[in-house]
Design an enzyme around this catalytic site. Structure first.
Site, PDB file in Angstrom:
ATOM      1  N   GLY A  14      -2.234   7.890  26.750  1.00  7.24           N
ATOM      2  CA  GLY A  14      -2.532   6.489  27.106  1.00  7.24           C
ATOM      3  C   GLY A  14      -4.006   6.263  27.362  1.00  7.24           C
ATOM      4  N   LYS A  79     -23.315  -6.266  21.901  1.00  5.32           N
ATOM      5  CA  LYS A  79     -24.170  -5.199  21.351  1.00  5.32           C
ATOM      6  C   LYS A  79     -24.636  -5.626  19.959  1.00  5.32           C
ATOM      7  CE  LYS A  79     -23.978  -0.434  19.723  1.00  5.32           C
ATOM      8  NZ  LYS A  79     -23.147   0.756  19.532  1.00  5.32           N
ATOM      9  N   THR A 345     -18.933   5.673  16.872  1.00  2.00           N
ATOM     10  CA  THR A 345     -17.972   5.543  15.775  1.00  2.00           C
ATOM     11  C   THR A 345     -16.535   5.961  16.124  1.00  2.00           C
ATOM     12  OG1 THR A 345     -18.908   7.658  15.062  1.00  2.00           O
ATOM     13  CG2 THR A 345     -19.560   5.701  13.824  1.00  2.00           C
TER      14      THR A 345
END
Ligand SMILES: Cc1cc2nc3c(=O)[nH]c(=O)nc-3n(C[C@H](O)[C@H](O)[C@H](O)COP(=O)(O)OP(=O)(O)OC[C@H]3O[C@@H](n4cnc5c(N)ncnc54)[C@H](O)[C@@H]3O)c2cc1C
Length: 502
Positions: A14, A79, A345
């Site tokens: 989780g 961002k 990423t």
């Protein structure tokens, strides 16, 4: 009733990966399917992963999430890219912006004109022509212009957010759509004797949970894919040396910048990720080249503001799983692989894995052809991102530490060697339409790290129609004058998505 259809999915873990998977599967798969998510409070999550890249917007959009509501509840900020400091050499800065540089002319991408202009003696860095940088530099933000002719239509943006709050946000979303959360530590994974498929997982309490398809989101534990099914991990530490991180949160000292900072150090780099109410800081380093105490001291001597948490050390391995989908188990998140956080990423790889699974969703037999395609595409994605990250370390003039000297001289993956050879000839790039990093991303990092073509592309000598000095000057003037009219990032957040702890 279709007896071949998957009826029960079990997600193990989780963290961000587990809840992103649960939310998207609950959204994409119609009722008639049960989704259980098992997580252990005593194990907890990795608790980092706060900077993202633009495709995250489409993930949230598919889920129907309202951007302002999400930013408000996840302590989010905007961002516009990453400021790389001290990377090619000390006291140097460049920006990797999201979106395009200026506009194309005459069907040629803008950077070719920049290269021609540069070769004639101009020294303005490429990033100055990116609207994302102009906004970032002035701490401004507004949504990109809709008019495609505007210089302010070409930038893109992503988010910084609190990883724990994002997981909670998606957990609420998933639970409302029927996902059952089960707290408990899995102590055993049980497989069918005939085909080796996972059958059930057993919790410490003795409870058994059965499923047709298992998603391994158990993080670095890789409980199903590695511990139960024995799928190997391919190590990439020859090219990506960093294997440890220390994270710590501090109070804000200045206004909230709409970009991440990545500051190169003796044996790695530090991050600064500004959220609405605090700064996330961290150090990523190679334990071969610096000891933990030195890395900790270096981080604590440089962070600004009051410490809000105790520093937390995280060990990690860089590389990928040999197969991401094996039998009836798909590994998503840190159990699938990790490429260090330099270009933020990882959550993107989670997002891609989930969407690929949705597209190739199997029957109970987990068809081998689906698995093959899934694994092939995922390998390509990991290798492409690895090469892009390795470029940052390799393309450096820094020789002030053993770490940087190693990076400068290390043997590179073949595709990256070919990319560099092509680019340094005439500024061309090997581009594959499916790749995450496009021409402008490669150019930002290559030129930012002082890798330039030896000669301008021959085609550019035929491009004489444009008055280059005048055009380049006018682009900068337009960007400068327009950016003044836009709101401050902080003002944008306060107006649209103010975070409140209440
Ligand atoms: C230093 C660092 C910085 C990073 N920064 C970024 C970033 O800026 N941007 C980005 O996109 N990504 C970043 N990442 C990656 C990002 O944090 C992860 O990709 C993301 O959090 C997903 O993690 P996860 O859910 O796979 O694993 P975890 O968060 O570790 O979750 C694992 C889950 O599995 C459960 N679990 C494990 N074993 C058991 C068991 N036996 N029984 C029951 N449950 C179990 C745990 O309880 C937990 O719920 C960073 C990673 C690191 C290490």
């Amino acid at each position: 009733m279709n007896t071949e259809q998957i009826k029960n999915i079990v997600i193990v873990g989780g963290g961000s990966a587990g809840w992103m998977t649960a939310a998207m599967l609950a959204h994409q798969l119609e009722s008639n399917i049960s989704i259980a998510l098992v997580e252990s409070d005593s194990i907890g999550t990795v608790g980092v992963g706060e900077a993202t890249i633009p495709p995250i917007k489409s993930f949230n959009r598919i889920l129907g999430i309202d951007e302002n509501d999400f930013l408000k509840k996840c302590n989010g900020s905007i961002k516009l890219g990453i400021s790389f400091e001290n990377w090619p050499r000390k006291n140097h800065q460049y920006f990797h912006p999201f979106g395009r540089f200026a506009v194309d002319f005459d069907y040629m991408p803008f950077p070719y004109f920049w290269q021609k202009y540069q070769a004639s003696g101009n020294t303005t860095p490429l990033h100055e022509y990116a609207s994302a940088w102009q906004l970032a530099k002035h701490n401004k933000f507004s949504l990109p212009a809709k008019d495609p002719k505007s210089l302010f239509s070409g930038y893109d943006y992503a988010y910084h957010f609190d990883a724990g709050l994002y997981a909670n946000y998606l957990a609420d979303y998933a639970k409302k759509r029927g996902v059952i959360r089960q707290e408990g530590k899995i102590t055993q994974v049980n497989c069918h004797a005939d085909n080796g498929f996972i059958n059930t997982v057993t919790l410490e309490s003795g409870q058994q949970i059965s499923g047709d398809l298992f998603i391994d989101c158990s993080g670095a534990n890789a409980l199903l894919i590695e511990k139960a099914l024995g799928v190997n991990f391919i190590d990439w530490s020859d090219n990506l040396l960093c294997d440890r991180a220390i994270s710590v949160q501090t109070s804000h000292q200045k206004s909230i910048s709409p970009y991440t900072r990545s500051i190169a150090e003796q044996a790695g780099w530090q991050w600064r990720i500004p959220l609405q109410t605090r700064m996330g800081n961290g150090s990523v380093y190679s334990s071969q080249f610096v000891d933990d105490q030195t890395a900790m001291d270096e981080l604590l001597s440089k962070v600004e503001g009051e410490l809000l948490t105790d520093p937390k050390m995280i060990k990690f391995k860089v590389g990928r799983r040999e197969s991401f989908w094996h039998k009836n188990c798909v590994a998503i998140g840190l159990s699938a692989g990790f490429l260090e956080p330099l270009e933020s990423t990882s959550l993107h790889l989670v997002q891609r894995a989930i969407m690929r699974l949705v597209y190739l969703f199997p029957s109970k037999h987990c068809e081998a052809v689906n698995q093959k395609l899934y694994n092939q595409q995922t390998v390509e994605e990991y290798e492409h991102i690895r090469d892009f990250i390795v470029l940052h370390y390799h393309a450096t003039e820094r020789d002030d530490s053993e770490f940087w000297r190693y990076c400068q001289h290390m043997a590179l993956p073949t595709a990256l060697t070919e990319q560099l050879a092509l680019f340094t000839t005439h500024g061309h790039l090997i581009l594959n339409g499916k790749d995450l990093f496009k021409q402008d991303n490669w150019l930002a990092v290559l030129t930012g790290q002082n890798i330039l073509p030896k000669a301008v592309a021959p085609i550019m000598s035929f491009k004489q129609r444009l008055d280059l000095p005048r055009t380049m000057k006018s682009i900068l003037q337009t960007l400068e004058s327009n950016v003044k009219q836009l709101p401050k990032h902080q003002q944008y957040l306060q107006q649209h998505c103010h975070f409140s702890t209440k």
